[in-house]
Write a protein that holds these residues in place. Sequence first.
Motif, PDB file in Angstrom:
ATOM      1  N   THR A 428       0.843  -1.200   0.000  1.00 21.80           N
ATOM      2  CA  THR A 428       0.000   0.000   0.000  1.00 21.80           C
ATOM      3  C   THR A 428       0.882   1.256   0.000  1.00 21.80           C
ATOM      4  N   PRO A 429       0.378   2.371  -0.534  1.00 13.95           N
ATOM      5  CA  PRO A 429       1.142   3.624  -0.490  1.00 13.95           C
ATOM      6  C   PRO A 429       1.492   4.042   0.930  1.00 13.95           C
ATOM      7  N   TYR A 430       0.621   3.744   1.896  1.00 16.45           N
ATOM      8  CA  TYR A 430       0.886   4.124   3.285  1.00 16.45           C
ATOM      9  C   TYR A 430       2.046   3.307   3.871  1.00 16.45           C
ATOM     10  N   GLN A 431       2.166   2.047   3.484  1.00 17.79           N
ATOM     11  CA  GLN A 431       3.313   1.241   3.925  1.00 17.79           C
ATOM     12  C   GLN A 431       4.617   1.850   3.427  1.00 17.79           C
ATOM     13  N   LEU A 432       4.602   2.233   2.160  1.00 15.71           N
ATOM     14  CA  LEU A 432       5.811   2.789   1.559  1.00 15.71           C
ATOM     15  C   LEU A 432       6.147   4.153   2.159  1.00 15.71           C
ATOM     16  N   ALA A 433       5.142   5.019   2.308  1.00 25.60           N
ATOM     17  CA  ALA A 433       5.372   6.345   2.884  1.00 25.60           C
ATOM     18  C   ALA A 433       5.876   6.232   4.322  1.00 25.60           C
ATOM     19  N   LYS A 434       5.326   5.278   5.057  1.00 22.39           N
ATOM     20  CA  LYS A 434       5.756   5.058   6.443  1.00 22.39           C
ATOM     21  C   LYS A 434       7.210   4.589   6.498  1.00 22.39           C
ATOM     22  N   ARG A 435       7.609   3.706   5.583  1.00 24.47           N
ATOM     23  CA  ARG A 435       8.991   3.225   5.551  1.00 24.47           C
ATOM     24  C   ARG A 435       9.959   4.356   5.195  1.00 24.47           C
ATOM     25  N   ASN A 436       9.515   5.276   4.322  1.00 32.64           N
ATOM     26  CA  ASN A 436      10.377   6.386   3.906  1.00 32.64           C
ATOM     27  C   ASN A 436      10.482   7.498   4.948  1.00 32.64           C
ATOM     28  N   LEU A 437       9.508   7.570   5.847  1.00 34.14           N
ATOM     29  CA  LEU A 437       9.407   8.725   6.741  1.00 34.14           C
ATOM     30  C   LEU A 437      10.639   8.899   7.633  1.00 34.14           C
ATOM     31  N   ILE A 438      11.107   7.837   8.258  1.00 33.47           N
ATOM     32  CA  ILE A 438      12.242   7.967   9.189  1.00 33.47           C
ATOM     33  C   ILE A 438      13.526   8.392   8.476  1.00 33.47           C
ATOM     34  N   PRO A 439      13.965   7.678   7.424  1.00 34.18           N
ATOM     35  CA  PRO A 439      15.215   8.102   6.774  1.00 34.18           C
ATOM     36  C   PRO A 439      15.119   9.473   6.106  1.00 34.18           C
ATOM     37  N   LEU A 440      13.964   9.812   5.531  1.00 31.58           N
ATOM     38  CA  LEU A 440      13.868  11.070   4.783  1.00 31.58           C
ATOM     39  C   LEU A 440      13.682  12.270   5.702  1.00 31.58           C
ATOM     40  N   SER A 441      12.931  12.129   6.785  1.00 24.37           N
ATOM     41  CA  SER A 441      12.834  13.233   7.742  1.00 24.37           C
ATOM     42  C   SER A 441      14.177  13.436   8.442  1.00 24.37           C
TER      43      SER A 441
END
Length: 454
Positions: A428-441
């Motif tokens: 799901t897009p939310y799974q992917l966005a959640k995985r990206n959140l920590i490294p990208l923030s």
Amino acid sequence: MLIVGILICIQVIVIVAYLLYKKYNPQAVLLTSGLLMMILAIVTGMGMPNVKDSTGLVFFDIFLQIKTSLSNKGAGVGLMIMTIGGYVAYMKKIGASEALVYVSMQPLSIFRKHPYFAASLVIPIGQLLFMCIPSATGLGLLLVASIFPVLVSLGVSRTSAVSVITACTIFDMGPASANTARASELIGKSNVQYYLQDQLPLAVPLTLILMVLYYVVNIYFDKKEKNESEKTEMSEFKINVPLIYSILPVLPLIMLIVFSPFFNFFEPAIHLDTTTAMIISLFIAMLFEVFRLRNLKEVFASLKTFWIGMGNVFASVITLIISAEIFSIGLINLGFVDSLVNASQSLGFSATGIGVMMSIMIFLASMLMGSGNASFFSFGPLVPDIAMKMGIEGSRIILPMQLSSSLGRATSPIAGVIIATSEIAGITPYQLAKRNLIPLSSIAIIMLIIHFIF
């Protein structure tokens, strides 16, 4: 009266953000809100349209401002961005984009025993590709078709594999980028100069740190979620053109660097702008097609793809730039920049404080809107006025703002690249966005520290 202006600006910005989140057409939202603020500035006596050859009626001058923006952007940076869009479309049409991706990803095969290291290596390679294929969704889909099955078969989870693929699009930079073109225009530098002097020195260390962050984060979450390696059933990535075609998407970038006054390789100097480099590369690509197809009529017919690509970019990107410029003019006329600078100075904020604040604002706006272009084009035009009032170089503020826009996009579950790649990857897009959140923030914070402190 200035307080009234800033209060109106804040309300308009909130309403604009809400409408964009609700998927209203961004051009219409930015254009009408900009016109509304310009009208309010006239009514309250805070600002007047700054146009040449006035119509004689101030309310008509507001619409003359749109015509002026269309003329300036269509003939200048707009033409450059349109030729970039046309060239990218032509590269996809003839299969050169696929050839470049195929060749670039071959080195990863030697790291089959180290799957997470191989996944992290996708990031710098993909970033180089992104400078030549400046479409986040387009490149993401190419990488999902080519490298995603390899990573999954090595034992990396689907979420981890697609997360590093989307990470390839987080630094929207290079001479072929629309954001780069707009930023360099705003601060009065050439694309190549801005890329080599400002973007590259910051992006290189950030990319290395990002590789480490994704390596650690993906291992942690895959173990936590008890990932089991799986063989993908996706079809093998194939190319139907000679591998020499892989040079074509990179050709404009090579030409711009070789013939850049920054290096000054030739005497007398040879100067080549981005638009001209794209057109030269287009005809070289057509020559390749003549030798491959042996059919002049078919090659000539393929040129239509270039014109359609230019038109599509005008309808999407150039109109967005123009609408965003009208929006920024409305903010300026209502005293938003003056109020921002005065408030920052009264609170003890320096130019660094304003830069950090604007970068965070754009990061969050991109996450909310799912578009890096919309957020950067909306607030980027404010930078020249802010830089002039603060007495600093424009690139000090605009560089972190520009990179924050593409960082925020990759953490948004409604961004095109996130939706497209996650759908094909089966998550799901939310799974992917959640995985990206920590490294990208995390990398956004590190970027601000490196840029403003070091």
